[in-house]
Design an enzyme around this catalytic site. Structure first.
Site, PDB file in Angstrom:
ATOM      1  N   GLU A   1       0.805  -1.222   0.000  1.00 18.35           N
ATOM      2  CA  GLU A   1       0.000   0.000   0.000  1.00 18.35           C
ATOM      3  C   GLU A   1       0.840   1.276   0.000  1.00 18.35           C
ATOM      4  OE1 GLU A   1      -2.573  -0.709   3.335  1.00 18.35           O
ATOM      5  OE2 GLU A   1      -4.029  -1.791   2.117  1.00 18.35           O
TER       6      GLU A   1
ATOM      7  N   GLU B   1       7.639 -21.438   8.129  1.00 15.44           N
ATOM      8  CA  GLU B   1       7.914 -20.555   9.257  1.00 15.44           C
ATOM      9  C   GLU B   1       8.986 -21.119  10.187  1.00 15.44           C
ATOM     10  OE1 GLU B   1       5.209 -21.312  13.063  1.00 15.44           O
ATOM     11  OE2 GLU B   1       4.109 -20.309  11.468  1.00 15.44           O
TER      12      GLU B   1
END
Length: 318
Positions: A96, A127
């Site tokens: 963004e 992860e």
């Protein structure tokens, strides 16, 4: 299952038992039997506690942002690294920045364990690898000029901890954002931020309060860093990239709010500056032409306030 696996998962389970984000809340054991409105009220009450948890960390957040802005002013990148929800929030924040602040896509980068596909589908085991984090940072050619923000609700996710450890070894600025106290992630980072939101409504579902807390902090890191870099003028997005009709309309509104000029003058200024909002504001308020506005902004590192002061100053004699 082998004794090795039993031992491995036993150790991990013991770790999870110590994390407040994983804690079981007996008082909510029958929440699924309640009317929907009651569940929604309880959930909303839980969410209302998050801003206070963030507030407790504001001095640490501010120090991390000032350090990030110093690196950014010298051309350093801001890199988020996390797994699962934490990784997705980092990618979201990074994606963004170009439309909001007209940054290059390489200036704010979101890395998620397992790569871009993990934004949509869980990548099992990604992860758990510190090495994967180091490889991902190597792939983007991380340097000592950059800032790496490891994001992990538990504060123990190997990918996030590994990213911070690798970055710190290279001399990069490191920030560790966790939702548990005394986390390995905060300890590994130069700037540790631990927003302790407490046990989740659903035990261990850290996409809830922990995710909300992370979103709030990442909003602050990117937004205030960009403000410190002169990417805003007051609370106006003067570096907004007008890439669609809504943003083109917003561009005109921002110039209007900043200058109070009539519509025809705004259109003329935007036409003279190639649609660049910041340049158009400087043209109007500084009473300069398009090329002069561009030059003043370049000379003042894109900072509109500084450029306006220069436009108002009498020319220097040779």
């Amino acid at each position: 299952m082998s004794s090795t696996h039993h031992g491995q998962y036993g150790d991990l389970r013991a770790q999870l038992d110590t994390l407040t984000t994983e804690a079981f809340r007996p008082e909510l054991a029958e929440i699924d039997t309640l009317p929907t409105l009651d569940i929604a009220r309880i959930m909303n009450g839980e969410d209302a506690t998050v801003p206070a948890a963030v507030a407790a960390q504001l001095p640490r957040i501010a120090a991390a942002i000032d350090a990030t802005a110093e690196r950014a002013a010298l051309g350093g990148r801001l890199v988020y690294a996390g797994a699962g929800t934490a990784g997705r929030l980092g990618v979201l924040d990074a994606s963004e920045c170009p439309p909001t602040f007209n940054t290059d896509p390489e200036e704010v980068v979101g890395l998620i364990a397992g790569g871009p596909g993990a934004m949509i589908t869980s990548v099992e085991g990604a992860e758990d690898s510190k090495e994967l984090a180091a490889a991902d940072l190597t792939a983007i050619k991380l340097t000592a000029a950059d800032t790496v923000v490891g994001v992990s609700a538990s504060g123990r996710t190997p990918y996030a901890v590994g990213a911070v450890e690798h970055a710190r070894a290279l001399g990069a600025l490191t920030i560790g954002l966790s939702c548990n106290a005394d986390s390995a992630l905060a300890a590994a980072a130069e700037h540790g931020i631990e927003v302790v939101v407490g046990p989740e409504l659903l035990a261990g579902s850290t996409r809830l309060k922990a995710g909300t807390a992370q979103k709030l902090v990442l909003n602050m890191i990117s937004t205030i860093t960009m403000m410190r870099r002169g990417k805003t003028y007051g609370n106006l997005m003067v570096d907004v990239r007008a890439s669609n009709d809504k943003l083109r309309a917003r561009s005109r509104r921002i110039v209007s709010l900043a200058t109070g000029a009539p519509d025809d003058e705004i259109e003329s200024a935007l036409a003279a500056t190639g649609g660049e909002v910041k340049n158009a504001i400087l043209l109007i308020l500084g009473a300069v032409d398009g090329p002069t506005a561009a030059r003043l902004l370049t000379e003042n590192d894109g900072r509109l306030r500084a450029a306006l002061l220069r436009a108002a100053a009498p020319p220097r004699t040779p």
